[in-house]
Scaffold this active site. Sequence first.
Site, PDB file in Angstrom:
ATOM      1  N   LYS A  21      37.261  34.098  53.569  1.00 41.69           N
ATOM      2  CA  LYS A  21      38.061  33.673  52.422  1.00 41.69           C
ATOM      3  C   LYS A  21      39.561  33.716  52.743  1.00 41.69           C
ATOM      4  O   LYS A  21      40.319  32.826  52.343  1.00 41.69           O
ATOM      5  CB  LYS A  21      37.752  34.547  51.205  1.00 41.69           C
ATOM      6  N   TYR A  29      32.207  44.061  36.375  1.00 35.69           N
ATOM      7  CA  TYR A  29      32.930  43.839  37.633  1.00 35.69           C
ATOM      8  C   TYR A  29      34.397  43.502  37.352  1.00 35.69           C
ATOM      9  O   TYR A  29      35.305  44.026  37.995  1.00 35.69           O
ATOM     10  CB  TYR A  29      32.237  42.701  38.373  1.00 35.69           C
ATOM     11  N   CYS A  51      37.328  31.083  34.532  1.00 36.27           N
ATOM     12  CA  CYS A  51      36.910  29.712  34.242  1.00 36.27           C
ATOM     13  C   CYS A  51      35.577  29.739  33.493  1.00 36.27           C
ATOM     14  O   CYS A  51      34.685  28.943  33.767  1.00 36.27           O
ATOM     15  CB  CYS A  51      36.814  28.877  35.513  1.00 36.27           C
ATOM     16  N   ASP A  57      42.017  36.966  38.787  1.00 34.41           N
ATOM     17  CA  ASP A  57      41.162  35.805  38.520  1.00 34.41           C
ATOM     18  C   ASP A  57      39.799  36.108  39.131  1.00 34.41           C
ATOM     19  O   ASP A  57      39.423  35.566  40.156  1.00 34.41           O
ATOM     20  CB  ASP A  57      41.779  34.549  39.139  1.00 34.41           C
ATOM     21  N   ASP A  80      38.382  44.407  49.732  1.00 44.92           N
ATOM     22  CA  ASP A  80      37.881  44.473  48.365  1.00 44.92           C
ATOM     23  C   ASP A  80      38.976  45.093  47.493  1.00 44.92           C
ATOM     24  O   ASP A  80      39.163  46.309  47.488  1.00 44.92           O
ATOM     25  CB  ASP A  80      36.607  45.307  48.310  1.00 44.92           C
TER      26      ASP A  80
END
Length: 382
Positions: free
Chosen positions: A226, A296, A319, A269, A249
Amino acid sequence: MQEGLLNELRRVYGSLTLRLVESLKTPPRRLYIRVNTLRASIEAVLEEMEREGVRAWRDGEIGEAVYVELKGPYKLPGDVEKTIVVDEKTAVSVMMGSNLYRPGVLKADSFRRGDMVRVVSKHGFYVGVVEATVSSSELFRMNSGLVGVNVASVYSAPRISELSVYRKGLVYPQGLPAMVTTIFLDPREGELVVDLNASPGGKTGHVVQYTRGRSRVIAFDRSESKITVLKSNLEKLGLAMNVLPIPYDSRYAHLDFNLNGRVDKVLVDPPCSNIGVRPKLVFDKTMSDVSNNASYQKQFLKTAHSLLKKGGIVAYSTCTLTSKENEEVVSYAVRELGFESVEAETLFTRCDKVYFENIVGYRFHPLNSDMPGYFIALLRKA
């Protein structure tokens, strides 16, 4: 859609819920692009796109946003016999007019180069037709590359990634609510900004652009892959200045980095149920998924509270459309973590300002200005 999830949406949308769900199955009519104003003016980008045959328009509220218009829906030919089955993400891409590439292909009938082949999602939705550029035997020896050129799709839109403005790093495809998130956060020159869920880099890059490269940004995401995507996007746009990408993380950033009480602004986000993403070919999420996501998501806000200076601001965005992942998570942050809910200083007319207990949030959805589903809330560390 699972009945429990429908009932969760009814908590917010009431009698409009079924209409909302139907709207999620179709894409917005406008597809948005953020102009990289550190490299080019809006006018120059619009002119260059028009020279390549693509008409785009300025957005009326967001200065760096332009959009192209989607065409369709079209009826697909019914006489194409051979089939390629793809995953849902690839199906949506082909449905919108993109060519077909190897990643995302799950299985296929036997075909030769030049054959017309139906593209079908793994759940059976017929989304387009491609002219094969490889044979089926070649396909399964490939790890990447073009499989077929799109010759028919349910919708059509300009292929932004094939335009010179994209290749030169002058634009970045990004949904309008995602741009609004950075504008609501209002990062300033000289501030330290942490993005806890940074890849693929849209909001990170927007922070750099918004502050003209004069902020400092720490961009976390949980894997090397990522972070590699994030770096690639930022470098292509020339927006990597003063950005420190870290594969980690970020739920534990307050424990392992010397940042507590030092950060001015935080972007959160987090992973969510993605129910607001359009178009949506299948609704496969459950209330169990939503509940797990909410637990989470709260962890990132707990970390954000530790990192922020007194008076620092976090922008929380998702979203999705569920109250459990949006209003209830933010309410937890106020009630349990001690955040204060604050209103955005910038006005934006194409969303609903919503109040829930002692918080204010901003909801985007298809029933309001044909938006994707999205939620933003601003929180201040008291």
